[in-house]
Design a protein around this motif. Structure first.
Motif, PDB file in Angstrom:
ATOM      1  N   ASN A   8       9.233  33.928 -41.725  1.00 31.43           N
ATOM      2  CA  ASN A   8       8.865  35.310 -42.011  1.00 31.43           C
ATOM      3  C   ASN A   8       9.295  35.716 -43.417  1.00 31.43           C
ATOM      4  OD1 ASN A   8       7.997  38.055 -41.322  1.00 31.43           O
ATOM      5  ND2 ASN A   8      10.176  38.534 -41.310  1.00 31.43           N
ATOM      6  N   ASP A   9      10.526  35.306 -43.803  1.00 26.89           N
ATOM      7  CA  ASP A   9      11.007  35.614 -45.141  1.00 26.89           C
ATOM      8  C   ASP A   9      10.130  34.962 -46.200  1.00 26.89           C
ATOM      9  OD1 ASP A   9      13.054  37.105 -44.083  1.00 26.89           O
ATOM     10  OD2 ASP A   9      14.529  35.486 -44.175  1.00 26.89           O
ATOM     11  N   GLN A  10       9.732  33.712 -45.968  1.00 25.84           N
ATOM     12  CA  GLN A  10       8.868  33.020 -46.911  1.00 25.84           C
ATOM     13  C   GLN A  10       7.508  33.689 -47.004  1.00 25.84           C
ATOM     14  OE1 GLN A  10       8.787  28.959 -45.576  1.00 25.84           O
ATOM     15  NE2 GLN A  10      10.912  28.551 -46.161  1.00 25.84           N
ATOM     16  N   ALA A  11       6.971  34.131 -45.858  1.00 29.21           N
ATOM     17  CA  ALA A  11       5.680  34.799 -45.853  1.00 29.21           C
ATOM     18  C   ALA A  11       5.756  36.134 -46.593  1.00 29.21           C
ATOM     19  CB  ALA A  11       5.206  35.019 -44.421  1.00 29.21           C
ATOM     20  N   THR A  12       6.862  36.860 -46.395  1.00 32.09           N
ATOM     21  CA  THR A  12       7.043  38.131 -47.098  1.00 32.09           C
ATOM     22  C   THR A  12       7.107  37.913 -48.599  1.00 32.09           C
ATOM     23  OG1 THR A  12       8.244  39.051 -45.206  1.00 32.09           O
ATOM     24  CG2 THR A  12       8.513  40.160 -47.323  1.00 32.09           C
ATOM     25  N   LEU A  13       7.863  36.900 -49.017  1.00 32.79           N
ATOM     26  CA  LEU A  13       7.936  36.582 -50.445  1.00 32.79           C
ATOM     27  C   LEU A  13       6.570  36.185 -50.988  1.00 32.79           C
ATOM     28  CD1 LEU A  13      11.292  34.559 -50.629  1.00 32.79           C
ATOM     29  CD2 LEU A  13      10.852  36.872 -51.477  1.00 32.79           C
ATOM     30  N   GLY A  14       5.785  35.472 -50.167  1.00 34.24           N
ATOM     31  CA  GLY A  14       4.447  35.081 -50.596  1.00 34.24           C
ATOM     32  C   GLY A  14       3.548  36.292 -50.787  1.00 34.24           C
ATOM     33  N   ILE A  15       3.660  37.282 -49.892  1.00 39.78           N
ATOM     34  CA  ILE A  15       2.867  38.504 -50.007  1.00 39.78           C
ATOM     35  C   ILE A  15       3.231  39.259 -51.279  1.00 39.78           C
ATOM     36  CG2 ILE A  15       2.503  40.784 -48.997  1.00 39.78           C
ATOM     37  CD1 ILE A  15       2.782  39.450 -46.243  1.00 39.78           C
ATOM     38  N   VAL A  16       4.540  39.403 -51.509  1.00 40.35           N
ATOM     39  CA  VAL A  16       4.990  40.105 -52.711  1.00 40.35           C
ATOM     40  C   VAL A  16       4.547  39.353 -53.959  1.00 40.35           C
ATOM     41  CG1 VAL A  16       7.011  40.867 -54.009  1.00 40.35           C
ATOM     42  CG2 VAL A  16       6.941  41.166 -51.524  1.00 40.35           C
ATOM     43  N   ALA A  17       4.672  38.020 -53.928  1.00 39.34           N
ATOM     44  CA  ALA A  17       4.308  37.215 -55.094  1.00 39.34           C
ATOM     45  C   ALA A  17       2.821  37.318 -55.410  1.00 39.34           C
ATOM     46  CB  ALA A  17       4.696  35.757 -54.862  1.00 39.34           C
ATOM     47  N   SER A  18       1.958  37.292 -54.371  1.00 37.36           N
ATOM     48  CA  SER A  18       0.516  37.358 -54.609  1.00 37.36           C
ATOM     49  C   SER A  18       0.113  38.705 -55.195  1.00 37.36           C
ATOM     50  CB  SER A  18      -0.247  37.094 -53.306  1.00 37.36           C
ATOM     51  OG  SER A  18       0.046  38.083 -52.339  1.00 37.36           O
ATOM     52  N   ASN A  19       0.760  39.772 -54.729  1.00 30.52           N
ATOM     53  CA  ASN A  19       0.472  41.089 -55.282  1.00 30.52           C
ATOM     54  C   ASN A  19       0.982  41.220 -56.711  1.00 30.52           C
ATOM     55  OD1 ASN A  19      -0.733  43.176 -53.220  1.00 30.52           O
ATOM     56  ND2 ASN A  19       0.663  41.909 -52.041  1.00 30.52           N
ATOM     57  N   LEU A  20       2.171  40.679 -56.970  1.00 30.15           N
ATOM     58  CA  LEU A  20       2.696  40.713 -58.335  1.00 30.15           C
ATOM     59  C   LEU A  20       1.840  39.873 -59.272  1.00 30.15           C
ATOM     60  CD1 LEU A  20       6.574  40.509 -57.815  1.00 30.15           C
ATOM     61  CD2 LEU A  20       5.211  42.483 -58.507  1.00 30.15           C
ATOM     62  N   LEU A  21       1.333  38.747 -58.769  1.00 32.61           N
ATOM     63  CA  LEU A  21       0.463  37.906 -59.592  1.00 32.61           C
ATOM     64  C   LEU A  21      -0.781  38.670 -60.012  1.00 32.61           C
ATOM     65  CD1 LEU A  21      -0.321  35.187 -60.830  1.00 32.61           C
ATOM     66  CD2 LEU A  21      -1.297  34.544 -58.609  1.00 32.61           C
ATOM     67  N   THR A  22      -1.358  39.390 -59.073  1.00 33.51           N
ATOM     68  CA  THR A  22      -2.542  40.184 -59.397  1.00 33.51           C
ATOM     69  C   THR A  22      -2.211  41.255 -60.430  1.00 33.51           C
ATOM     70  OG1 THR A  22      -3.420  39.841 -57.166  1.00 33.51           O
ATOM     71  CG2 THR A  22      -4.356  41.646 -58.440  1.00 33.51           C
ATOM     72  N   LEU A  23      -1.057  41.891 -60.276  1.00 30.54           N
ATOM     73  CA  LEU A  23      -0.644  42.909 -61.241  1.00 30.54           C
ATOM     74  C   LEU A  23      -0.408  42.304 -62.617  1.00 30.54           C
ATOM     75  CD1 LEU A  23       0.124  45.843 -61.753  1.00 30.54           C
ATOM     76  CD2 LEU A  23       2.447  45.308 -60.992  1.00 30.54           C
ATOM     77  N   LEU A  37      -8.891  46.631 -58.941  1.00 32.54           N
ATOM     78  CA  LEU A  37      -9.162  46.898 -57.533  1.00 32.54           C
ATOM     79  C   LEU A  37     -10.028  45.828 -56.887  1.00 32.54           C
ATOM     80  CD1 LEU A  37      -9.838  50.755 -57.571  1.00 32.54           C
ATOM     81  CD2 LEU A  37      -7.806  49.566 -56.742  1.00 32.54           C
ATOM     82  N   TRP A  38     -10.795  45.065 -57.664  1.00 35.52           N
ATOM     83  CA  TRP A  38     -11.724  44.099 -57.083  1.00 35.52           C
ATOM     84  C   TRP A  38     -11.048  42.994 -56.259  1.00 35.52           C
ATOM     85  CZ3 TRP A  38     -16.544  44.796 -56.032  1.00 35.52           C
ATOM     86  CH2 TRP A  38     -17.331  45.659 -56.793  1.00 35.52           C
ATOM     87  N   PRO A  39     -10.002  42.307 -56.773  1.00 39.10           N
ATOM     88  CA  PRO A  39      -9.383  41.288 -55.912  1.00 39.10           C
ATOM     89  C   PRO A  39      -8.768  41.865 -54.654  1.00 39.10           C
ATOM     90  CG  PRO A  39      -8.123  41.603 -57.939  1.00 39.10           C
ATOM     91  CD  PRO A  39      -9.415  42.303 -58.120  1.00 39.10           C
ATOM     92  N   TYR A  40      -8.266  43.102 -54.733  1.00 37.87           N
ATOM     93  CA  TYR A  40      -7.716  43.740 -53.546  1.00 37.87           C
ATOM     94  C   TYR A  40      -8.821  44.144 -52.574  1.00 37.87           C
ATOM     95  CZ  TYR A  40      -3.152  44.012 -55.821  1.00 37.87           C
ATOM     96  OH  TYR A  40      -1.960  43.710 -56.425  1.00 37.87           O
ATOM     97  N   ASP A 133     -13.069  37.240 -66.430  1.00 38.25           N
ATOM     98  CA  ASP A 133     -12.597  38.244 -65.470  1.00 38.25           C
ATOM     99  C   ASP A 133     -13.113  37.937 -64.067  1.00 38.25           C
ATOM    100  OD1 ASP A 133     -11.303  39.727 -67.470  1.00 38.25           O
ATOM    101  OD2 ASP A 133     -13.134  40.811 -67.956  1.00 38.25           O
ATOM    102  N   VAL A 134     -14.389  37.584 -63.982  1.00 36.55           N
ATOM    103  CA  VAL A 134     -14.993  37.265 -62.689  1.00 36.55           C
ATOM    104  C   VAL A 134     -14.310  36.049 -62.072  1.00 36.55           C
ATOM    105  CG1 VAL A 134     -17.109  36.608 -61.494  1.00 36.55           C
ATOM    106  CG2 VAL A 134     -17.206  38.271 -63.364  1.00 36.55           C
ATOM    107  N   LEU A 135     -14.042  35.032 -62.890  1.00 33.27           N
ATOM    108  CA  LEU A 135     -13.392  33.817 -62.392  1.00 33.27           C
ATOM    109  C   LEU A 135     -11.970  34.110 -61.916  1.00 33.27           C
ATOM    110  CD1 LEU A 135     -14.599  31.173 -65.022  1.00 33.27           C
ATOM    111  CD2 LEU A 135     -15.415  31.501 -62.673  1.00 33.27           C
ATOM    112  N   LEU A 136     -11.256  34.961 -62.649  1.00 34.08           N
ATOM    113  CA  LEU A 136      -9.900  35.321 -62.234  1.00 34.08           C
ATOM    114  C   LEU A 136      -9.919  36.096 -60.919  1.00 34.08           C
ATOM    115  CD1 LEU A 136      -8.320  36.342 -65.658  1.00 34.08           C
ATOM    116  CD2 LEU A 136      -7.597  34.446 -64.199  1.00 34.08           C
ATOM    117  N   ILE A 137     -10.868  37.009 -60.780  1.00 36.76           N
ATOM    118  CA  ILE A 137     -10.988  37.768 -59.528  1.00 36.76           C
ATOM    119  C   ILE A 137     -11.284  36.836 -58.362  1.00 36.76           C
ATOM    120  CG2 ILE A 137     -12.414  39.462 -58.305  1.00 36.76           C
ATOM    121  CD1 ILE A 137     -12.727  40.931 -60.990  1.00 36.76           C
ATOM    122  N   LEU A 138     -12.199  35.886 -58.572  1.00 31.80           N
ATOM    123  CA  LEU A 138     -12.522  34.928 -57.511  1.00 31.80           C
ATOM    124  C   LEU A 138     -11.320  34.046 -57.177  1.00 31.80           C
ATOM    125  CD1 LEU A 138     -16.132  33.830 -58.574  1.00 31.80           C
ATOM    126  CD2 LEU A 138     -15.485  35.343 -56.695  1.00 31.80           C
TER     127      LEU A 138
END
Length: 232
Positions: A8-23, A37-40, A133-138
């Motif tokens: 669960n801790d690893q999954a939580t870190l993965g969620i935070v990391a994926s959102n930070l990566l997008t930011l 907003l597109w990748p989200y 931009d399109v490739l990064l979103i995909l």
């Protein structure tokens, strides 16, 4: 139980990391809020896809509090299909509206152009959106797909060990829609820089909260604890 907590801790870190990566990508590429907003949006569609699959994969389920045409329903295969179809239609319409709105936002996110009398206007255009931009979103969307597919398999396995409430499973994905509502209302007024930070924070909190809720159900199912929505 420690192994479950570690996952669960690893999954939580993965969620935070994926959102930070997008930011980070959004700041690196100097994306306007509309592009961020597109990748989200893609992630939210992916969540809906797996939510529908999860509903259809249920073995036993409770319909306590669930009403169709203002009538209580029994936990039958027909109810299961009707719930999945209703969710698909309602959730899909939400995201169709967002899709159209994001197209308009993306077209209006260009640089201001001079109009008659020196007035500054924004001309609708997609010229600022590059192929990169399109490739990064995909790419970001693909990472969301793999992470949610792994969670889906774990959740389906847990659902088969308990009797979840089908109405609860249908409404949980809407937790991901709330940050979009708030961002569209508040983010545009704050501008791209503050809007990106606002959306990133809201989206990360919603993702982590939803994961924690699902993990609590999952942990209870694996441990053999009675679930509050189970049929006795």
């Amino acid at each position: 139980m420690n192994a479950i907590a570690n996952r669960n801790d690893q999954a939580t870190l993965g969620i935070v990391a994926s959102n930070l990566l997008t930011l980070v990508v959004a700041w690196w590429q100097d994306w306007p809020l509309a592009l961020m907003l597109w990748p989200y949006w893609c992630q939210s569609v992916i969540i809906g896809w797996f939510a529908r699959k999860r509903i259809l994969a249920l073995g036993r389920f409770s319909t306590e509090g669930v009403r169709i045409n203002d009538r209580p329903v029994d936990p039958t295969p027909q109810t299961q299909r009707s719930t999945a179809n209703f969710f698909t239609l309602h959730y899909g319409l939400f995201h169709l509206v967002y899709f159209i709105f994001l197209l308009a936002m993306s077209a209006m996110s260009g640089e201001p152009a001079a109009a008659g009398g020196g007035t500054q206007v924004i001309e609708p255009s997609f010229d600022r959106i590059q192929r990169s931009d399109v490739l990064l979103i995909l790419g970001l969307s693909l990472s969301f797909w793999f992470s949610h597919r792994a969670s889906h398999r774990e959740h389906v396995e847990a659902d088969l060990r308990r009797v979840p409430n089908i109405g609860t499973l249908m409404f949980v994905p809407y937790l991901r829609v709330i940050p979009m509502h708030l961002t569209i209302i508040l983010g545009m007024a704050l501008g791209d820089d503050w809007g990106r930070l606002l959306f990133g924070a809201l989206k990360t909190v919603a993702d982590v909260a939803m994961h924690r809720i699902e993990h609590r159900w999952l942990q209870g199912a694996i441990a053999g604890k009675p679930q509050p929505d189970a049929i006795e």
